[in-house]
Design a protein around this motif. Sequence first.
Motif, short mmCIF file in Angstrom:
data_model
loop_
_atom_site.label_atom_id
_atom_site.label_comp_id
_atom_site.label_asym_id
_atom_site.label_seq_id
_atom_site.Cartn_x
_atom_site.Cartn_y
_atom_site.Cartn_z
N ASP A 64 94.19 97.53 108.25
CA ASP A 64 93.09 98.43 108.57
C ASP A 64 91.93 98.12 107.65
O ASP A 64 91.79 98.70 106.58
N TYR A 98 89.01 98.86 107.80
CA TYR A 98 88.00 99.90 107.66
C TYR A 98 88.24 100.78 106.45
O TYR A 98 87.33 101.41 105.93
N ARG A 140 81.15 107.79 115.89
CA ARG A 140 82.17 107.86 114.84
C ARG A 140 83.56 107.55 115.39
O ARG A 140 84.56 108.10 114.93
N ASP A 141 83.64 106.62 116.33
CA ASP A 141 84.92 106.33 116.98
C ASP A 141 85.96 105.84 115.97
O ASP A 141 87.12 106.26 116.00
N GLU A 142 85.58 104.92 115.07
CA GLU A 142 86.54 104.37 114.12
C GLU A 142 87.01 105.42 113.13
O GLU A 142 88.19 105.52 112.80
N GLU A 143 86.06 106.22 112.64
CA GLU A 143 86.43 107.29 111.71
C GLU A 143 87.37 108.29 112.38
O GLU A 143 88.37 108.72 111.78
N LEU A 144 87.06 108.65 113.61
CA LEU A 144 87.88 109.63 114.33
C LEU A 144 89.28 109.07 114.61
O LEU A 144 90.27 109.80 114.58
N ARG A 145 89.36 107.77 114.87
CA ARG A 145 90.68 107.16 115.08
C ARG A 145 91.54 107.30 113.84
O ARG A 145 92.72 107.69 113.92
N ILE A 146 90.97 107.01 112.69
CA ILE A 146 91.73 107.09 111.44
C ILE A 146 92.12 108.53 111.14
O ILE A 146 93.26 108.82 110.74
N THR A 203 92.48 110.94 113.33
CA THR A 203 93.48 111.35 114.32
C THR A 203 94.86 110.85 113.92
O THR A 203 95.86 111.56 114.06
N ASP A 204 94.95 109.62 113.40
CA ASP A 204 96.23 109.09 112.94
C ASP A 204 96.76 109.93 111.77
O ASP A 204 97.96 110.18 111.67
#
Length: 967
Positions: A212, A214, A20-26, A28-29
Amino acid sequence: MTAGHLPGGARTRRAPLTGRDEELRILTDLLAGVREGMSSALVLVGEAGIGKTRLLDHLARTSTDLRVVRTAGVETEARLGYAALHRLLRPLLADPDAFEALPAPQHEALAAAFGLRAGPTPDRYLVGLAVLTLLAGTAAAQPLLCLVDDVQWLDRESAEVLAFVGRRLGAEGIGLVVAGRTEGSGPAAGEGPGSYSDSYSGSYSDSSDPSDSYLGSYSGSGGPFDGFTALPVRGLAETDAHALLRHSVLGLLDPEVATRIVADTGGNPLALTEIADALSPAHLAGAAPLHEPLPVGARLENHFRRLIQDLPEPTRAFLLLLSAASPEDPVLLWRAAGELGVPAAAADEALSAGLITGDHLIEFRHPLIRSAVYRGADATLRRRVHRALAAVTDPVQTPERRAWHSAEATIGLDDTVAGELETASERARARGGYAEQAAFLARAAELSVVNRAGRLVEAVQAHLVLGDPHSARSVLEQAEPLLADDPLLRARALYARAKIGMLLAQLTGVPALLMSAADTVAVAGNDPGLARRMLLEGLVATLYSGHDRLREFGEAVLDSPALRPSGSAPLGPDSGADLMLRGFALRMAEGYPQCVPVLRAAIAAICRGEESDDQTMPVAELTIYAGDETWDDDALRAVEVLEARARQTRALGALRAALLVRSSWELRAGRFSVATMCLDEAEDLAVVTGQPTPGDAYRIELLAYSGRESETRAAARLVAEDWVEANDHGGFGDWARYSLTVLELSLGRYAEAAALARVAFGTDNPGAAARILPDLVEAAARSGDELTAKDALRRLEERATVAGTPWALGLLARCRALMSDDDQTASLFEEAVELLDRTPIRTESARAHLLYGEWLRRRKRRAEARAELRTAYDMFETMGAAGFAERARVELLATGEHARKRTTRTGHGLTPQERRIAELAAAGSTNAEIATRLFITQSTIEYHLNKVFRKLDITSRRQLRTMLAEG
């Protein structure tokens, strides 16, 4: 495959958050922005079991420096108004200082919504503003994160308040993250006690923002979270799915079996881990074939049902109690278990099977298990469980829950339970829970021996208050076959049918429905006041619709028992609404001279503030027609009175109508920026109240006067296709043609303007005909159509002399001047200028100066022409009427004078939101007053004003007033 539970190769460790790297990045932002004092709202959307709850868990776990509040929708509480919102806010309400710090109207509204105190029915938008203020106040001390899972099971009231809050977040330091299933991934609509909220299941569309790719936009089939930024949670990538499956299997895992499992589950994490539990070591090792379909998608819930069926009966009963009970009241759960004869030890088997957890409170390991338990239960056991819950629920503190449990425990007819539901529905209505009221009344009707039709019609009314015409129509169709023997109830149903049509913008047949209902109510119901209200709404529908039966409607109104309650002498009403009704009926049935004094009296009565609150909306809509019909500029003051009344009573639908009408009057007064503010606020209110936002259709007159040709023509096409052709909105068609006429006149395209204006002249519809007469005279005279010009002037002479206002007489003098070719022309133009300059109708005054200047130039009187044309140019340029300003500039050039060509205003680089806030601040409104008016927080107001001050390089509100006046 044979589905067992807890086989030898089963999971013994909690699965990690994988892939879930992409979801976690969003996410976290989002958290970083909240920590910096900004706010954001986000919808996690995906199928059941895809990992949305795990992402919310991760947010909660990694936000220890934030204040975190959390709740989830519960299927069995989806009909209980404000239930989920109360669970979410309970930690904040526990602080009495925060709750008491709310402004008094907001405090009272929220307290009433939660049943904390008795009082008038709370305005649902005021409840939303109270929640926004409460959250902002909490975030001022510590940034706040609100997490809401399973929005498809939220009660409607909670969902709408949370959506209201999410759309108004700005600079408070609040994060709102909600999670919901994609459309079709949940149980079928119509099953179980929470099926109403299935409408909140949604889908996702790709973002148009390339920054973005995503992210996207959430679409919930008209649900409250439509348009929110969406983060789609999809199945794991193949490599990550294999890693999760490997982690979940402690024994041997055959590569081909793993590939089959990953492919069949589509990378759904819950399906992967449940299959790892369900398969035997032999299946996982490849020693036994996988014959049956694997439990994925809808079969995943069936998988849980099979696990539950293998449990002992007391454990199944306990699980069913847990699924049906309120998650916020564990004491009630255990009392109901005792009532049902279920021992506490019955929970042990469910804990051992991994279906529930007991770390703090006993709860289901996954929301899908709750659905599987409730939906898969035996009907007899389900009724026993609800009966036990009803028996232990406090009838004084929570009568709604008790009544609903009693209803779910009932099969067949039971008037006693139906009566309890009806009583509970009144309590729900008093709290502003109209969706709850509608659900209770519909269920009461199902159980009723007597008064079934009445309860259904009341449910229809509740749906209409919510602005939900589709649900209202569905319930009404159940009621209509039962109404034959009750004329008053049938009249109420006709009224409801008409209101459904109006909410759907489908006006065909609406006036006839309202006329029939009004006559019945006036005679059989002895309620002429309500009957006249119905006729007033019928009048609005008649003016908006195709105008094909105006005379018939007018005659019917004048003959209606609502206006002649005694059957002989007509009633002599003196309210603005009643005078409007009589005045337009006279216009339709008898002619123009008869209507003028009545409509003028109506406008005067409105200016005196003699309207009841429930008539503000239709009266506001009629004010534009009455003012145009009689050329009475007091209509601007009248609509300002109605706007103030709507603001005071927080009648947002009426306020929106008043703002739309006021925008036209502000435009005519030459205050284009104020007209724009009115339209912007009206559009915001449409979003708040769930009404359609017709884009530029409502801005077409402003676009035309502003000289924005392509946008005006696009708006006219929109009106023609979406309103006139699709929904019989002939009145809207008149308005679009008038706006196009103005545009063509500004461009000097007189033949095209005349062709458009002839349509309204031929139909002679109230309001539209008066508005178009002077334009038709100008267009026809300039295009050489002398016969049409004379016909239009003749009608204008007949009516303007009856109206007798400076506005009417000024237009008449202007048009006579256009048709004159003798020594009287100059004096007629001077008369027109003098009369129109005395009115607030600056657009018409400027056009009089322009036409006079053009005539003078053609007579070689250049010095005099320059004075008139310069006045016209300055007026048009100041107000922003680009097309007419250009026409005046070209004429000035022909006199030998060079006028500065108008340049597009930059607005100092302010966004529309910043401009609105700056205008209100410059007018003297405080931050609190602006926040209340725009339904946002004071923190957001301060944030935008700081940006405004930086852009304008100023430091005070006094400088702000100066800059905006100069701009």
